[in-house]
Design a protein around this motif. Structure first.
Motif, PDB file in Angstrom:
ATOM      1  N   LEU A 185       0.624  -0.736   0.285  1.00 15.00           N
ATOM      2  CA  LEU A 185       0.300   0.066  -0.083  1.00 15.00           C
ATOM      3  C   LEU A 185       0.912   1.291  -0.183  1.00 15.00           C
ATOM      4  CD1 LEU A 185      -2.018  -1.249   3.250  1.00 15.00           C
ATOM      5  CD2 LEU A 185      -2.665  -0.833   0.040  1.00 15.00           C
ATOM      6  N   THR A 186       0.314   2.311  -0.486  1.00 18.73           N
ATOM      7  CA  THR A 186       0.789   3.378  -0.324  1.00 18.73           C
ATOM      8  C   THR A 186       0.779   4.612   0.179  1.00 18.73           C
ATOM      9  OG1 THR A 186       0.154   4.141  -2.900  1.00 18.73           O
ATOM     10  CG2 THR A 186       1.878   3.026  -3.249  1.00 18.73           C
ATOM     11  N   LYS A 187       1.206   5.950   0.381  1.00 21.88           N
ATOM     12  CA  LYS A 187       1.229   6.631   0.932  1.00 21.88           C
ATOM     13  C   LYS A 187       0.977   7.979   0.351  1.00 21.88           C
ATOM     14  CE  LYS A 187       3.264   5.330   5.686  1.00 21.88           C
ATOM     15  NZ  LYS A 187       4.498   5.894   6.531  1.00 21.88           N
ATOM     16  N   PRO A 188      -0.001   9.003   0.627  1.00 20.99           N
ATOM     17  CA  PRO A 188      -1.142   8.584   1.070  1.00 20.99           C
ATOM     18  C   PRO A 188      -2.363   7.246   0.956  1.00 20.99           C
ATOM     19  CG  PRO A 188      -1.192  10.544  -0.194  1.00 20.99           C
ATOM     20  CD  PRO A 188      -0.125   9.870  -0.530  1.00 20.99           C
ATOM     21  N   TRP A 189      -2.661   7.233   2.042  1.00 24.71           N
ATOM     22  CA  TRP A 189      -3.604   6.104   1.523  1.00 24.71           C
ATOM     23  C   TRP A 189      -4.827   6.385   1.850  1.00 24.71           C
ATOM     24  CZ3 TRP A 189      -1.469   6.893   5.933  1.00 24.71           C
ATOM     25  CH2 TRP A 189      -2.004   6.877   7.626  1.00 24.71           C
ATOM     26  N   ASN A 190      -5.231   5.119   1.447  1.00 27.90           N
ATOM     27  CA  ASN A 190      -7.313   5.523   1.012  1.00 27.90           C
ATOM     28  C   ASN A 190      -7.408   4.732   2.399  1.00 27.90           C
ATOM     29  OD1 ASN A 190     -10.131   4.821   0.620  1.00 27.90           O
ATOM     30  ND2 ASN A 190      -9.583   6.083  -1.289  1.00 27.90           N
ATOM     31  N   ASP A 191      -8.601   5.248   3.545  1.00 26.00           N
ATOM     32  CA  ASP A 191      -8.884   4.851   4.134  1.00 26.00           C
ATOM     33  C   ASP A 191      -9.730   3.476   4.033  1.00 26.00           C
ATOM     34  OD1 ASP A 191      -7.413   5.776   6.168  1.00 26.00           O
ATOM     35  OD2 ASP A 191      -9.232   7.498   7.081  1.00 26.00           O
ATOM     36  N   ASP A 192     -10.638   3.192   3.172  1.00 32.07           N
ATOM     37  CA  ASP A 192     -11.913   2.382   2.725  1.00 32.07           C
ATOM     38  C   ASP A 192     -10.717   1.313   2.509  1.00 32.07           C
ATOM     39  OD1 ASP A 192     -13.609   4.002   4.096  1.00 32.07           O
ATOM     40  OD2 ASP A 192     -13.689   4.647   1.899  1.00 32.07           O
ATOM     41  N   GLU A 193      -9.793   1.556   1.565  1.00 39.78           N
ATOM     42  CA  GLU A 193      -9.453   0.184   0.219  1.00 39.78           C
ATOM     43  C   GLU A 193      -8.294  -0.301   1.523  1.00 39.78           C
ATOM     44  OE1 GLU A 193      -6.259   1.493  -1.954  1.00 39.78           O
ATOM     45  OE2 GLU A 193      -5.205   0.583  -2.508  1.00 39.78           O
ATOM     46  N   LEU A 194      -7.744   0.276   3.012  1.00 39.02           N
ATOM     47  CA  LEU A 194      -6.820  -0.055   4.150  1.00 39.02           C
ATOM     48  C   LEU A 194      -7.937  -0.587   4.416  1.00 39.02           C
ATOM     49  CD1 LEU A 194      -3.833  -0.068   5.885  1.00 39.02           C
ATOM     50  CD2 LEU A 194      -5.677   1.607   7.231  1.00 39.02           C
ATOM     51  N   LYS A 195      -8.867  -0.523   5.157  1.00 38.07           N
ATOM     52  CA  LYS A 195     -10.183  -1.591   5.626  1.00 38.07           C
ATOM     53  C   LYS A 195     -10.177  -2.276   5.071  1.00 38.07           C
ATOM     54  CE  LYS A 195     -12.724   2.568   8.192  1.00 38.07           C
ATOM     55  NZ  LYS A 195     -13.439   3.756   7.783  1.00 38.07           N
ATOM     56  N   LEU A 196     -10.748  -2.837   3.480  1.00 32.68           N
ATOM     57  CA  LEU A 196     -11.393  -3.525   1.847  1.00 32.68           C
ATOM     58  C   LEU A 196      -9.660  -4.749   3.235  1.00 32.68           C
ATOM     59  CD1 LEU A 196     -12.782  -4.076   1.272  1.00 32.68           C
ATOM     60  CD2 LEU A 196     -11.578  -3.369  -0.666  1.00 32.68           C
ATOM     61  N   VAL A 197      -9.193  -3.823   2.488  1.00 32.90           N
ATOM     62  CA  VAL A 197      -7.457  -5.060   2.110  1.00 32.90           C
ATOM     63  C   VAL A 197      -6.948  -5.551   3.940  1.00 32.90           C
ATOM     64  CG1 VAL A 197      -4.687  -4.898   2.931  1.00 32.90           C
ATOM     65  CG2 VAL A 197      -6.246  -3.391   0.533  1.00 32.90           C
TER      66      VAL A 197
END
Lengths: 610, 179
Positions: free
Chosen positions: B102-114
């Motif tokens: 994952l790359t910064k800046p991350w997307n919260d929703d994407e992070l949660k999904l992952v």
């Protein structure tokens, strides 16, 4: 020795004189009377007359004027028995040549007659000489006039033609020719009067043959009568002089003691050439030779002049050519210079890009970290607000605040804060998005994150770009595509798509109100070209040079980062392609992206792979 | 079952933001400010998922995740970095077999999904292993039965597919209810 008329009425005296004179070698005609002698003289000539003074039919002295009138060269010797001085004076006055007293002394008679005959011969010879001299003078004058004409002319052919013509007329000959030596052959320069004379010109003959050859070799004029029988005669050479040759006069044309040719004249019938003709012909030959030499020198002069002119012309032409070459070289230099400048600009730009890329790559992490948590926190904050807002509302409803709290609520303008807080977060999010985009764009300059190029369908890239940019274009422009089938190209399709998105979005931004965006493709040689054209406002000329510079933008703040075109340029450059723009203010702009089908040049790929 | 999560980043605000973002997700979250601290935490109690920054002092996140892989092969490894060049990604995937990059800046929703996917992956991996063990156990059991009653595990079918039961062996087939 001579023919002598002896007039005496005495047979003895006459017989004595006849015998003496015959003995002295004379031919003697006798007359006894004056009248008889006169009559004879009217019909015949005598070299001398011996006359007695006292004749039965008159005075012998009276014969003297008669003889002087009718036969001027005939000398009269007077014989008389009168030894008086008076007679002698009378007869001498009358024109007698000599006076012999009687009785006649044989030796006196013979010597007187001999002298008379000699005188007569001398006289005759003198007259002949005078006439010959006159002839000579005429000849010389004629030759001189021919010579003058010859000398006055500059054209050799004309000179020869004229001189031979005049020579023939003057010498009264029927035909003639002029031969000129040319290296090891003899050329017929001119032939006149003979059969087929005209066709003989320029005929080449061997040297050293015939009468002509002899004259050439010996450098001596020659007259040959009955030439055909002469052992030197050569039909091939001498035949040229003119038909049935009878007698030939041939003179060498002498120039500086060299025989450069031969003047040959011919009498075809009986005429024979005289010494005089020969001399005149010789003189003429010198003139002709001089004229030939002159003409040759003139020809050489003319030739060298012509070659000078030619050289001059060619010099001018060469100068012109060289000027042209110089100009072309100059143009090449100018264009090379221009290319150098372009290359330098590109290098400066590339250098700028690379350093930007390097910085970007270096700071990306540092920027991305805070941006990461800011962005995340904003999301969380949004969630908090979403959670808090209804609670606050509900709290206000269910537990009406006391006066002090009410006052604080009014002081902070809670209603505004609650309404503004979402806007604030939204705007902050937008700001973060922009920062993210800038960092991402900048990082594209760094060449470290390229994979190897791959085969890709440009039309697919275009379709992607069109759909990616739809939000920007759908309300401002009609999209007109003219896409021709084309081979797949070697490229980084994502980057190419990015370029096209940039161009299409720019086109949309350039349109005020509603317009058209054209996307066209074509194959040109080993390249494919994509045109993105718009009916927008166009680019001001002063901005044209700057549009590919990083951070140059004419868009409103926040609408563009000033990196799109510079990035596109960089990407196309890395593909060994070319991006060009033509624009007219008020009419629109056309961006043309040219990409090689074969993909980026090898150097470029190895560099980006490194 | 709650999954345990270890967040490794040298920057406090990043750790805080991540914890905040995942506050409402059902994770047992611990944080570490360095690979060393992470190692200590893992030694104390292993984690189901490790999210690590790449660029940290003294040791890169990649080295950390590589060691995690060696020591705790089951732990799901996720890389979160602001320094995402191709080489790093290739290295991470090839050498550390990380689950996601994952790359910064991350997307919260994407992070949660992952993370949810990772947790599900982990669960299914564990379930898979449990089932594997069950199957192995049952196979061993069958082997034991066969050795005691040869031929009992063979099923004979008639031409029309029906199972043929030999009356004589029927008694042996009735399993002992206790087993």
């Amino acid at each position: 020795m001579g023919r002598i008329l002896v007039i005496d009425d005495s047979d003895d005296v006459r017989g004595f004189m006849r015998d003496a004179l015959v003995k002295d070698g004379h031919q003697v005609v006798e007359a006894s009377l004056l009248q008889e002698g006169r009559e004879w003289l009217l019909r015949n000539t005598a070299d001398a007359v011996v006359v007695d003074v006292e004749l039965p039919d008159g005075d012998g002295i009276s014969l003297i004027p008669f003889v002087a009138a009718s036969r001027p060269v005939t000398r009269v010797v007077v014989v008389t028995g009168h030894t008086s001085y008076e007679y002698a004076v009378r007869s001498l006055h009358a024109g007698a040549y000599d006076f012999i007293p009687k009785p006649i002394v044989r030796d006196d008679l013979c010597s007187a007659v001999r002298r008379a005959v000699e005188a007569r011969d001398l006289e005759a010879r003198n007259i002949e000489l005078v006439s010959e001299l006159a002839d000579r003078v005429r000849t010389v004058n004629e030759v001189l006039s021919i010579t003058r004409e010859i000398g006055g002319s500059r054209d050799l052919a004309g000179v020869l033609d004229n001189s031979l013509d005049r020579a023939r007329e003057f010498f009264g000959v029927e035909a003639g020719a002029i031969f000129l030596a040319k290296s090891d052959v003899l050329e017929v320069a001119l032939a006149q009067g003979g059969p087929d004379a005209a066709s003989l010109a320029k005929r080449v003959l061997p040297r050293g043959r015939g009468i002509v050859g002899w004259v050439m070799d010996k450098k001596r004029p020659l007259i040959v009568n009955d030439a055909v029988r002469d052992p030197r005669f050569d039909e091939l050479v001498d035949g040229v002089i003119g038909g049935f040759v009878h007698s030939v006069l041939a003179c060498p044309l002498m120039a500086k003691s060299e025989a450069i040719g031969v003047l040959a004249l011919v009498n075809r019938r009986n005429g024979k050439f005289t010494r005089e003709t020969r001399q005149a012909a010789e003189t003429l030959s010198f003139s002709i030779a001089a004229a030939v030499e002159n003409a040759r020198i003139n020809d050489k002069l003319a030739a060298s002049q012509a070659s000078l002119v030619e050289y001059n012309c060619s010099l001018e032409r060469r100068v012109f050519e060289r000027t042209g070459e110089l100009r072309a070289a100059n143009d090449r230099l100018a264009s090379a210079n221009h290319r150098l400048e372009e290359t330098r600009d590109q290098m400066v730009r590339a250098e700028k890009m690379a350093s930007i890329g390097g910085i970007a790559a270096g700071v990306a992490h540092e920027i991305n970290n805070p941006i990461g948590f800011i962005n995340s926190n904003l999301q969380t904050l949004k969630g908090y607000i979403t959670d808090l807002k209804p609670i606050v509302e509900e709290l206000r409803e269910q537990c009406p605040p006391n006066a002090a709290l009410q006052e604080r609520i009014q002081k902070v303008d809670l209603d505004f804060v609650l309404g503004d807080i979402e806007t604030l977060v939204r705007e902050s999010e937008d700001g973060v998005r922009r920062v993210v985009k800038i960092v991402k764009d900048l990082k594209t300059y760094s060449r470290s994150d390229n994979g190897p190029p791959e085969d890709a369908d440009l039309l697919v890239c275009i379709e992607s770009a069109l759909s990616l940019s739809r939000n920007e274009t759908k309300y401002v422009a009609d999209i007109v595509t003219e896409l021709k089938p084309m081979p797949s190209i070697v490229c980084h399709p994502v980057q190419v798509t990015q370029v096209l998105v940039n161009l299409i979005v720019n086109a949309a931004h350039a349109i005020e109100g509603h317009g058209t965006i054209w996307v066209r493709t074509r194959v040109e040689g080993s390249d494919v070209v994509v045109d993105v054209a718009d009916s927008g406002t166009g680019i001001a000329p002063e901005n044209l040079a700057k549009i590919f510079d990083p951070f140059f933008t004419t868009k409103d703040p926040g609408k563009g980062t000033g990196l799109g075109l510079s990035l596109s340029y960089e990407i196309v450059e890395r593909h060994s392609g070319e991006i060009r723009v033509t624009s007219r203010v008020g009419e629109g702009s056309t961006f043309s992206v040219r990409l090689p089908i074969a993909g980026p040049a090898v150097v470029e790929t190895s560099e980006s792979a490194a | 079952m709650r999954h345990s999560l270890l967040i490794v980043d040298d920057e406090e605000f990043v750790r805080n933001a991540l914890v905040r973002a995942l506050r409402n997700e059902d994770y047992d979250i611990r944080t570490a400010d360095s690979p060393k601290a992470a190692w200590v935490a893992l030694a104390e109690r292993p984690a189901d998922i490790v999210i690590s920054d790449f660029k940290m002092p003294r040791m890169t996140g990649l080295e950390l995740l590589q060691r995690v892989r060696e020591e705790f092969p089951d732990t799901i490894r996720i890389m979160l970095t602001g320094h995402a060049d191709t080489e790093t990604v290739i290295d991470a995937v090839n050498n550390s077999e990380i689950y996601r990059f994952l790359t910064k800046p991350w997307n919260d929703d994407e992070l949660k999904l992952v993370l949810r996917l990772a947790a599900a992956h982990l669960d299914s991996m564990r379930e898979n292993r449990r089932l594997m063990e069950l199957v192995t156990r049952q196979a061993a059991l069958l082997e034991g039965i066969e050795s005691r009653h040869p031929g009992i595990t063979k099923v004979v079918r008639s031409q029309d597919g029906a199972v043929v039961i030999d009356e004589a062996d029927l008694a042996d087939l009735i399993p002992d209810p206790s087993s």
